[in-house]
Design an enzyme around this catalytic site. Sequence first.
Site, PDB file in Angstrom:
ATOM      1  N   HIS A 218      -3.099   6.316   3.658  1.00 11.08           N
ATOM      2  CA  HIS A 218      -3.304   4.878   3.795  1.00 11.08           C
ATOM      3  C   HIS A 218      -4.595   4.585   4.559  1.00 11.08           C
ATOM      4  O   HIS A 218      -5.344   3.652   4.226  1.00 11.08           O
ATOM      5  CB  HIS A 218      -2.106   4.261   4.527  1.00 11.08           C
ATOM      6  CG  HIS A 218      -2.221   2.800   4.788  1.00 11.08           C
ATOM      7  ND1 HIS A 218      -2.539   2.285   6.023  1.00 11.08           N
ATOM      8  CD2 HIS A 218      -2.067   1.731   3.971  1.00 11.08           C
ATOM      9  CE1 HIS A 218      -2.565   0.967   5.968  1.00 11.08           C
ATOM     10  NE2 HIS A 218      -2.279   0.602   4.734  1.00 11.08           N
TER      11      HIS A 218
ATOM     12  N   SER B 216       0.832  -1.204   0.000  1.00 15.44           N
ATOM     13  CA  SER B 216       0.000   0.000   0.000  1.00 15.44           C
ATOM     14  C   SER B 216       0.865   1.251   0.000  1.00 15.44           C
ATOM     15  O   SER B 216       0.598   2.213  -0.743  1.00 15.44           O
ATOM     16  CB  SER B 216      -0.926   0.007   1.220  1.00 15.44           C
ATOM     17  OG  SER B 216      -1.840  -1.060   1.175  1.00 15.44           O
TER      18      SER B 216
ATOM     19  N   ARG C 228       0.542   7.885   6.052  1.00 17.75           N
ATOM     20  CA  ARG C 228      -0.333   7.051   6.875  1.00 17.75           C
ATOM     21  C   ARG C 228      -1.768   7.569   6.850  1.00 17.75           C
ATOM     22  O   ARG C 228      -2.717   6.780   6.884  1.00 17.75           O
ATOM     23  CB  ARG C 228       0.188   6.962   8.315  1.00 17.75           C
ATOM     24  CG  ARG C 228      -0.574   5.963   9.161  1.00 17.75           C
ATOM     25  CD  ARG C 228       0.246   5.470  10.327  1.00 17.75           C
ATOM     26  NE  ARG C 228       1.363   4.639   9.919  1.00 17.75           N
ATOM     27  CZ  ARG C 228       1.299   3.339   9.655  1.00 17.75           C
ATOM     28  NH1 ARG C 228       0.134   2.696   9.728  1.00 17.75           N
ATOM     29  NH2 ARG C 228       2.373   2.668   9.308  1.00 17.75           N
TER      30      ARG C 228
END
Length: 210
Positions: A43, A17, A40
């Site tokens: 994500h 990812s 993040r």
Amino acid sequence: MNLSGVILDPHEIESRSFEIIDAEVGPHDYDRRQWPVVRRVIHTTADFDFAAITRFSGGAVEAGIEALRGGARILCDTNMVRAGVNKASLAALGGEIDCHVADPGVAAAARAEGITRSIVATRKGVDEGCRVFLIGNAPTALFELLRLAEAGRVSPALVVGVPVGFVGAEESKEALLASGLPFITCRGRKGGSAIAAAILNALMLLARED
């Protein structure tokens, strides 16, 4: 269902990812400390807008890392934020996280004053010595924190101010940008509990890895 060819290992899924995010975002203006935080958030949300709207004050990541390593007490504005925080990482750093918005005394005081529970909960967290603030939902919490800071009642080590919504969210974040406090935020209406928790989780990873 045939799962042949599907990645099942969680670490490999995360790694892949991140590779996709890096490739799709390409060159950016975030430094080596900021980018893991932004990545993040992307994500967590699968929303690449955060590559353009996330903002950091100078030295904000470093200030957050220092506070977390020092076991700083953290206040969040909703239990949804607290639920998304990695408790093992927080415990390893010796930190605590509080959320007072559902406290009966907070609710009673808010009713008596005719204000939001988020305002009263923020005051309580400040009085208890919280130094890191995670605000993912309540613009009134962010406005109150800024008011208390301006009055000299609190000197936050870091403000993660990412309230989501249509009434006051964008305005509160613009006020944070102009406040002079150490901050991580995202401009506009987007934000939320998951984003606030993701930012703290990213900072804790950095604090434990360095």
